[in-house]
Motif scaffolding. Structure first.
Motif, PDB file in Angstrom:
ATOM      1  N   GLY A  29      -0.920  -3.200  11.903  1.00  0.00           N
ATOM      2  CA  GLY A  29      -0.004  -2.448  11.046  1.00  0.00           C
ATOM      3  C   GLY A  29       0.852  -1.506  11.875  1.00  0.00           C
ATOM      4  O   GLY A  29       1.006  -1.675  13.086  1.00  0.00           O
TER       5      GLY A  29
ATOM      6  N   MET B 274       7.583  -8.248   6.934  1.00  0.00           N
ATOM      7  CA  MET B 274       6.258  -8.869   7.086  1.00  0.00           C
ATOM      8  C   MET B 274       5.322  -8.643   5.896  1.00  0.00           C
ATOM      9  O   MET B 274       4.744  -9.600   5.366  1.00  0.00           O
ATOM     10  CB  MET B 274       5.574  -8.342   8.352  1.00  0.00           C
ATOM     11  CG  MET B 274       4.095  -8.679   8.407  1.00  0.00           C
ATOM     12  SD  MET B 274       3.326  -8.305   9.958  1.00  0.00           S
ATOM     13  CE  MET B 274       3.197  -6.533   9.909  1.00  0.00           C
ATOM     14  N   ASP B 275       5.145  -7.390   5.506  1.00  0.00           N
ATOM     15  CA  ASP B 275       4.099  -7.073   4.524  1.00  0.00           C
ATOM     16  C   ASP B 275       4.401  -7.732   3.186  1.00  0.00           C
ATOM     17  O   ASP B 275       3.539  -8.353   2.559  1.00  0.00           O
ATOM     18  CB  ASP B 275       3.984  -5.554   4.324  1.00  0.00           C
ATOM     19  CG  ASP B 275       3.685  -4.831   5.617  1.00  0.00           C
ATOM     20  OD1 ASP B 275       3.337  -5.513   6.604  1.00  0.00           O
ATOM     21  OD2 ASP B 275       3.807  -3.600   5.648  1.00  0.00           O
TER      22      ASP B 275
ATOM     23  N   CYS C  34      11.351  -0.474   7.082  1.00  0.00           N
ATOM     24  CA  CYS C  34      10.377  -1.491   7.492  1.00  0.00           C
ATOM     25  C   CYS C  34      11.016  -2.878   7.528  1.00  0.00           C
ATOM     26  O   CYS C  34      12.084  -3.109   6.967  1.00  0.00           O
ATOM     27  CB  CYS C  34       9.190  -1.498   6.538  1.00  0.00           C
ATOM     28  SG  CYS C  34       9.616  -2.045   4.892  1.00  0.00           S
TER      29      CYS C  34
ATOM     30  N   ARG D  57      -2.814  -6.818   3.237  1.00  0.00           N
ATOM     31  CA  ARG D  57      -2.650  -7.760   4.355  1.00  0.00           C
ATOM     32  C   ARG D  57      -3.215  -7.164   5.646  1.00  0.00           C
ATOM     33  O   ARG D  57      -3.329  -5.974   5.810  1.00  0.00           O
ATOM     34  CB  ARG D  57      -1.187  -8.123   4.563  1.00  0.00           C
ATOM     35  CG  ARG D  57      -0.293  -7.014   5.100  1.00  0.00           C
ATOM     36  CD  ARG D  57      -0.043  -7.062   6.601  1.00  0.00           C
ATOM     37  NE  ARG D  57       0.689  -5.914   7.056  1.00  0.00           N
ATOM     38  CZ  ARG D  57       0.141  -4.774   7.435  1.00  0.00           C
ATOM     39  NH1 ARG D  57      -1.165  -4.602   7.393  1.00  0.00           N
ATOM     40  NH2 ARG D  57       0.892  -3.766   7.857  1.00  0.00           N
TER      41      ARG D  57
ATOM     42  N   ASP E 203       8.885  -7.240  13.337  1.00  0.00           N
ATOM     43  CA  ASP E 203       9.566  -7.821  12.161  1.00  0.00           C
ATOM     44  C   ASP E 203      10.938  -7.208  11.888  1.00  0.00           C
ATOM     45  O   ASP E 203      11.776  -7.850  11.260  1.00  0.00           O
ATOM     46  CB  ASP E 203       8.675  -7.805  10.909  1.00  0.00           C
ATOM     47  CG  ASP E 203       8.305  -6.430  10.412  1.00  0.00           C
ATOM     48  OD1 ASP E 203       8.495  -5.443  11.152  1.00  0.00           O
ATOM     49  OD2 ASP E 203       7.817  -6.331   9.268  1.00  0.00           O
ATOM     50  N   TYR E 204      11.178  -5.986  12.339  1.00  0.00           N
ATOM     51  CA  TYR E 204      12.537  -5.437  12.191  1.00  0.00           C
ATOM     52  C   TYR E 204      13.321  -5.616  13.498  1.00  0.00           C
ATOM     53  O   TYR E 204      14.371  -5.014  13.690  1.00  0.00           O
ATOM     54  CB  TYR E 204      12.499  -3.958  11.760  1.00  0.00           C
ATOM     55  CG  TYR E 204      11.617  -3.076  12.613  1.00  0.00           C
ATOM     56  CD1 TYR E 204      12.110  -2.436  13.741  1.00  0.00           C
ATOM     57  CD2 TYR E 204      10.273  -2.906  12.293  1.00  0.00           C
ATOM     58  CE1 TYR E 204      11.286  -1.646  14.532  1.00  0.00           C
ATOM     59  CE2 TYR E 204       9.442  -2.118  13.075  1.00  0.00           C
ATOM     60  CZ  TYR E 204       9.960  -1.480  14.184  1.00  0.00           C
ATOM     61  OH  TYR E 204       9.137  -0.700  14.973  1.00  0.00           O
TER      62      TYR E 204
HETATM   63  C1  GLA Z   1       4.471  -1.662   8.673  1.00  0.00           C
HETATM   64  C2  GLA Z   1       5.780  -2.221   8.137  1.00  0.00           C
HETATM   65  C3  GLA Z   1       5.992  -3.662   8.605  1.00  0.00           C
HETATM   66  C4  GLA Z   1       5.803  -3.787  10.114  1.00  0.00           C
HETATM   67  C5  GLA Z   1       4.522  -3.107  10.570  1.00  0.00           C
HETATM   68  C6  GLA Z   1       4.396  -3.058  12.060  1.00  0.00           C
HETATM   69  O1  GLA Z   1       3.398  -2.335   8.106  1.00  0.00           O
HETATM   70  O2  GLA Z   1       5.811  -2.161   6.735  1.00  0.00           O
HETATM   71  O3  GLA Z   1       7.261  -4.097   8.197  1.00  0.00           O
HETATM   72  O4  GLA Z   1       6.911  -3.294  10.797  1.00  0.00           O
HETATM   73  O5  GLA Z   1       4.423  -1.781  10.080  1.00  0.00           O
HETATM   74  O6  GLA Z   1       4.273  -4.338  12.587  1.00  0.00           O
END
Ligand code: GLA
Length: 387
Positions: free
Chosen positions: A336, A171-172, A168, A26, A35-36
């Motif tokens: 990222g 999102m991913d 994390c 992605r 996202d957190y």
């Molecule tokens: C990593 C995490 C995601 C998000 C990004 C930053 O990719 O896995 O959950 O927090 O960093 O946006």
């Protein structure tokens, strides 16, 4: 790719009936480290990803081979011992996913043989979430388990949080599981409400730049940022009835900023709040066809990640600023988690070749090694490939 995968599988395990799977990587267009924090994100899948070929066996053993780690050979996972082991490298993600399935009451009553090959450059494009979802869709098929994609998305995130030790957000895993061809996703990580947004960029394209600065999230300051935001939120909660930083408007944040008594924590929270609002504005800009505004917000996002969130680095900054100097580039930022990894830029189609060649040269002169560039094609989320 399928023929290549088949050859790899046959070479390692012998000729058998196999099934094929693919899980994308992605790129996040905007909405970083939100996202957190209960904020919005705006990612899309990319055509680079992780491929898997699988065939059931009669043992209680899962045999794992990755063409990216040939020296590791075949790693055998005993279904009765799923403990983390440093030397098992990527196979730990598979073990973590199986633990999640078991937790849900899904029992694996036989093993399988697996060969994988990934083409996601390391760092910043979610190779680990890609692998997690790949394993999920394979397990679902091999054992005929009945569970939906959103459930598997949540389980994959839990692998990171509970097994790998990275706090994390979702999102991913969400975009990799729920992605749709030619669409990005605007996701509210607080409610998990989401929209598939057609990515119509007219004369522009998305260009990923890989700094080739490697890092893993486990050894980065990612978890530190997570805790800093938790602490900042607690301070705000002394004054306000909110459940996440994503609940705050900019006005509300500025009015109550005094509640965060530590300067560093204040900067972290400011990024989380402003970036969330920026993500919503970017969506509006895209809907209005205002790509110049979208690009400007991408630039702003980078500054905030650099100055307030402090997750950029020399390599990312060098590439981003070199990009922005080029004609035809209307926005550029890190994408990222940061600390290395990749940049994302909005570039005029007919400028792409020139931009890549000039930025490559500037980057290599400044940093001492090369960066790589990839155009973005957006495909569907993780799933089985036709035989
Ligand atoms: C990593 C995490 C995601 C998000 C990004 C930053 O990719 O896995 O959950 O927090 O960093 O946006």
């Amino acid at each position: 790719m399928k023929q290549e995968l088949k050859d790899i599988f046959y070479k390692v395990y012998g000729e058998r009936q196999v099934s094929y799977f693919f899980s994308p990587g992605r790129v996040n267009l905007i909405g970083e480290h939100t996202d957190y924090n209960g904020g919005h994100v705006f990612p899309s899948t990319i055509s680079l990803g992780t491929y898997g070929v699988v065939s059931s066996n009669e043992d209680m053993i899962i045999r794992c081979y990755s063409d990216n780690y040939p020296a590791l050979g075949i790693v055998e996972v005993d279904l009765n011992d799923l403990s983390f082991s440093e030397s098992d490298e990527w196979v730990n993600y598979l073990k973590g996913v199986i633990i999640q399935f078991k937790k849900k009451g899904f029992e694996l009553n036989h093993g399988f043989d697996l060969a994988i090959k990934g083409n996601i450059p390391g760092g910043g494009l979610s190779s680990s979430a890609s692998l997690e979802l790949l394993v999920c869709v394979m397990l679902r098929k091999v054992y005929g388990f009945d569970l939906d994609m959103l459930e598997m998305v949540k389980m994959s995130r839990a692998v990171e949080n509970e097994y790998i030790g990275v706090n994390c957000g979702i999102m991913d895993q969400f975009i990799i599981g729920m992605g749709k061809k030619d669409h990005a996703i605007l996701l509210d990580t607080n409610t998990l409400n989401y929209k598939h947004v057609p990515l119509e960029l007219g004369d522009y394209v998305i260009l990923i730049g890989n700094t080739n600065k490697k890092r893993t999230l486990a050894d980065s300051k990612y978890n530190e940022r997570f805790s800093e935001c938790q602490t900042a939120l607690k301070m705000m909660q002394e004054k306000l009835d909110i459940s996440s930083l994503g609940d705050m408007s900019i006005e509300c944040f500025e009015e109550n900023a005094g509640a965060i008594t530590d300067g560093v924590l204040l900067k972290r929270a400011r990024h989380a709040v402003y970036e969330n609002q920026r993500t919503l504005k970017s969506y509006d800009a895209l809907m209005a066809g205002d790509l110049i505004e979208f690009g400007r917000l991408m630039n702003e996002s980078h500054e905030s990640l650099k100055e307030d969130y402090e997750v950029s680095c020399k390599e990312l900054d060098t590439m981003v600023y070199a990009m922005r100097e080029q004609e035809g580039v209307i926005g550029s930022r890190m994408t990222g988690a940061g600390f290395g990894g990749c940049t994302v830029s909005l570039v005029k189609k007919d400028s792409v070749d020139k931009v890549i060649s000039v930025v490559s040269e500037i980057y290599e002169n400044e940093i001492g090694y090369k960066g790589d560039f990839h155009g973005v094609e957006i495909g569907n989320g993780a799933g089985e490939l036709e035989a």
